[in-house]
Design an enzyme around this catalytic site. Structure first.
Site, PDB file in Angstrom:
ATOM      1  N   ASP A 168       0.984  -1.216  -0.207  1.00 18.95           N
ATOM      2  CA  ASP A 168      -0.174   0.115  -0.052  1.00 18.95           C
ATOM      3  C   ASP A 168       0.719   1.228   0.124  1.00 18.95           C
ATOM      4  O   ASP A 168       0.655   2.168  -0.705  1.00 18.95           O
ATOM      5  CB  ASP A 168      -0.954   0.179   1.377  1.00 18.95           C
ATOM      6  N   LYS A 202       1.352   4.550  -2.934  1.00 17.47           N
ATOM      7  CA  LYS A 202       1.227   5.773  -2.716  1.00 17.47           C
ATOM      8  C   LYS A 202       2.486   6.596  -3.188  1.00 17.47           C
ATOM      9  O   LYS A 202       2.555   7.772  -3.855  1.00 17.47           O
ATOM     10  CB  LYS A 202       1.141   6.370  -1.125  1.00 17.47           C
TER      11      LYS A 202
END
Length: 815
Positions: A678, A682
């Site tokens: 994750d 980003k």
């Protein structure tokens, strides 16, 4: 002395006729007005239908009985029994005459314009005779007047031209002999020199009022209808349309010509010539002052006075080299159309003289095409002209106002509003008077176009954003709560109204053209929602064709991302907290950006990185201002931030991870957070926004977990492996403490390379002081070289993420 004209809705029922009588009673102390009446609401169209049915050999008797019942019901309601028979008898005579005419049409299967005018005349004669008798219960001097005997015209049935001099003489003579009477006059109908009934065309009753007003030098002509005067747009299309206090004759004629049905252009000509004010009033709201149409109007601050439209229009385009530089070509074309009674609504010609486009009513389109093919047969055969074609399914939108004259930016605002909402313009026309700019567009886009233009020009009104939301989990629910709470503030301080028009989750979906009530959206979705189908949801959203639309994705699913391009290409903005789309293939990321740019909409995803923190926007502003990004360092996992902020003292690593999971900071399987995937997404989005064409494989990730932990077969097995590897984590913690440092999982972008590593930082580093689940990002740029620009705050949680989505929605509205 005033002329009062009452339209079909004002005489359409017993209730409305009572309202009419109340209006007349209020003026009893003044000089007797002249009252002009239309047929009862819907009767004229019914008479037309019966005439067509008779010509086609179809039955009309049942419809005729309904017309009779409509009138008889009013008489029996408003007249005492003793006064009913004379009126019923006269009505029956009229209706028997009408039946005889219809039977003749039926027998001959022929309906001439002369016969059609005669049939239509019974609508006004029946209503006016009926109302005049009802009025005698209140005004003893009420007198029924058949206006066809006083308004004299030529023989052009259906659209007769008035013999003004003779008509005014007849009206003045009649009025002088009946000054003591309250005259109830039939509108719309007239007669020629042979005494045969003619009609004055569309809006004929208004025209009758203007003719009488001009003949008698009236102080004012009052047009009583069922709306509050002239509005800025059709209230059936634009809910926020508002009444205008006054208009000039020119403005009113422009609006009327392009579809405003409250009043019709010919009506104003007699009043215009004698500068008699016309006031549009509402029979059912008598306290409303009305809209005044007059010669001298006060200066207005409104950029335009109104938006008008014609629902159905057809265009023909004539092009070819044979037109270039050829004097008289346009005159030949339009003289032909005029001679054959084809009304041209709009004309536009390119400066190259290679083409002429003109608009006509759909009923005239094939006739115009046939005339052109015959008139220009030689040029067409010689290929000097291309064979014209008719394009149907179009509408005209026009903005009107005297303030448009010599005001820069009006056309830009119009075309920008249409372009941003994906409305394609087929033709444009603007006269040198600058009172009107007209555009032709697809009929399916008309409602959206009028609403978009209305929002663009009336800044004092609240702009409406129509929002369609996917996802009703924590973020979706919280967003709805925030919207509901913040609505009054947005309305009062930002002139913005956000309407949720559709909601969907994986189970149910619900769309409503009137908007979803946020007070009860969950019950509505459960009770009225249909089975969820994302493709169908988007299809219905597009079919609603609303202005200023926003598609909001509050999910973490791959499914909505497949539809982003379609949505953006439909001129609908996208706001998403779903980072899967922007962190997949680079080509897809670019395609989303290009689609938004090309179609003039927004693609906002602030919450892809750092929840509600202004990270994406800060990066964008730095780059737009010409700054150069040297390095970006960041902690962008709220979960990992929480774990390392609490991995202190005697606490074990597995205990802190379990605590984070219990608090809802981690995914059901904590490895989905701790494996850095994750975080990688980003950082990849940041790198792409910083201008680097990177793919997932270009990001170097250092795992913070031993291989055995990542390979565990289940979540319980994962926790067991954390315990088994407790020494590994204790060593990391102790080494950091020995060096007076803290553990941080940091992403870095520098020289086009992205890495994510576990680091130990001391108190000189901006990432040393963190608490809870805070995210932090540091921008080192040419301008922020010595002291980097730092953004810090909560990087997880439904409240802050929903707030970030909310802010993106509002930013769409600001644009």
């Amino acid at each position: 002395m005033n002329i009062l004209k009452f339209g079909g809705t004002s005489v359409g029922s017993a209730q409305s006729i009572n309202a009419l009588m109340d209006i007349l009673k209020k003026g009893e102390d003044a000089e007797n007005p002249v009252v002009i009446l239309s047929a009862m609401g819907g009767v004229t169209n019914t008479l037309l239908d019966m005439a067509e049915n008779a010509r086609n050999g179809q039955d009309y008797a049942e419809t005729l009985k309904k017309v009779e019942d409509k009138h008889f019901e009013v008489i029996r309601t408003l007249l005492p029994a003793s006064a009913q028979n004379p009126v019923l008898t006269k009505l029956k005579i009229y209706l028997n005459e009408l039946e005889d005419i219809l039977q003749s049409v039926y027998n001959l299967r022929e309906l001439s314009l002369q016969t059609k005018d005669l049939i239509l005349s019974y609508g006004e004669r029946c209503s006016t005779m009926m109302v005049s008798h009802i009025a005698r219960q209140h005004f003893a001097n009420a007198l029924f007047v058949d206006g066809s005997e006083l308004i004299k015209t030529d023989h052009n049935f259906g659209q007769a031209k008035v013999n003004t001099q003779l008509t005014e003489t007849l009206i003045r003579d009649f009025y002088e002999g009946n000054k003591d009477k309250l005259l109830f006059v039939t509108g719309f109908i007239s007669s020629n020199d042979d005494g045969r009934i003619t009609t004055l065309g569309r809006g004929g009753s208004d025209y009758t009022a203007a003719i009488w007003g001009s003949a008698l030098g009236a102080d004012e002509i009052e047009i009583w209808t069922d709306v509050d005067g002239m509005l800025t747009a059709d209230p059936r299309i634009v809910k926020k349309a508002f009444s205008l206090p006054e208009l000039s004759y020119t403005e009113a004629m422009e609006l009327s010509y392009f579809g405003a049905k409250v009043i019709y252009p010919p009506t104003m000509i007699p009043a215009f010539l004698k500068k008699i004010p016309i006031v549009i009033k509402n029979t059912f709201n008598v306290d409303f002052p009305g809209t005044y149409i007059r010669h001298n109007v006060q200066a207005s601050s409104l950029p335009i006075k109104g938006i008008s439209s014609i629902d159905e229009i057809s265009i023909l385009n004539l092009s070819g080299s044979g037109m270039v530089g050829k004097a008289g070509f346009s005159g030949r074309l339009f003289s032909l159309l005029s001679r054959e009674q084809v009304n041209v609504v709009l004309i536009t010609q390119s400066s190259s003289e290679h083409s002429i486009t003109f608009a006509v009513k759909p009923a005239d389109a094939l006739k115009a095409l046939s005339l052109i093919n015959k008139e220009f047969e030689l040029e067409l055969q010689a290929r000097k002209l291309e064979y014209p074609e008719v394009e149907n399914g179009l509408s005209v939108l026009a903005i009107v106002g005297e303030n448009m004259k010599r005001t820069p930016g009006i056309s830009g605002r119009l075309f920008s509003a249409l372009g941003r909402n994906g409305v394609n313009i087929r033709a444009i026309a603007q006269g040198s008077s600058e009172y009107n700019i007209s555009v032709i567009l697809s009929r399916t886009d008309l409602s959206k176009a009028v609403n978009a233009v209305h929002d663009a020009f009336y800044a004092d009104l609240k702009k409406t954003l129509n929002v369609f939301c996917l996802g009703t989990g924590n973020i979706g629910k919280t967003l709805f709560q925030q919207l509901q709470h913040q609505m009054p503030f947005l309305a009062n301080n930002n002139d913005l109204q956000v309407k949720v028009m559709g909601v969907s989750n994986t189970r149910k979906m619900y769309l409503d053209a009137e908007g979803v009530d946020l007070n009860n959206w969950e019950n509505t979705l459960d009770e009225k929602g249909e089975k969820a189908d994302l493709s169908e949801f988007i299809k219905k959203m597009k079919a609603m064709n609303l202005a200023n639309c926003v598609f909001v994705d509050n999910t973490a699913s791959h499914n909505p991302i497949q539809h982003y391009l379609d949505v953006l290409q439909s001129s609908i903005s996208v706001v998403t907290c779903n980072k899967l789309g922007n962190s997949a293939e680079y080509d897809q990321y670019v395609a989303f950006k290009e689609a938004a740019r090309k179609h003039g909409v927004e693609f906002y995803y602030e919450t892809n990185v750092g929840a509600g923190l202004p990270i994406i926007r800060t990066l964008k502003d730095l780059m737009l201002s010409g700054d150069r990004i040297n390095r970006i360092e960041a902690i962008l996992s709220g979960t990992i931030s929480y774990i390392f902020n609490n991995f202190k003292g005697d606490r074990l690593f597995n205990e802190v991870v379990k605590e984070a999971q219990d608090l809802g900071y981690t995914e059901p399987d904590p490895r989905d957070d701790l494996n850095g995937k994750d975080f990688m997404r980003k950082m990849l989005i940041l790198a792409r926004d910083a201008g680097y064409a990177l793919e997932e494989k270009d990001v170097a990730i250092e795992s913070m977990l031993p291989a055995a932990c990542l390979a565990a077969s289940s979540v319980p097995a994962f926790y067991q492996e954390l315990e088994n590897n407790a020494a590994h984590f204790e060593n990391l913690k102790n080494e950091a403490a020995r060096q007076k440092k803290v553990l941080r999982y940091i992403g870095k972008l520098e020289d086009g390379k992205v890495s994510i590593t576990l680091q130990m930082v001391d108190d000189s580093h901006p990432f040393y002081m963190l608490s809870g689940s805070d995210n932090i990002i540091s921008f080192t740029t040419d301008r922020y070289r010595e002291r980097p620009l730092v953004v810090k705050g909560p990087g997880a949680g439904a409240e802050v993420t929903a707030a970030g989505v909310f802010a993106d929605i509002i930013n769409v509205g600001k644009r």
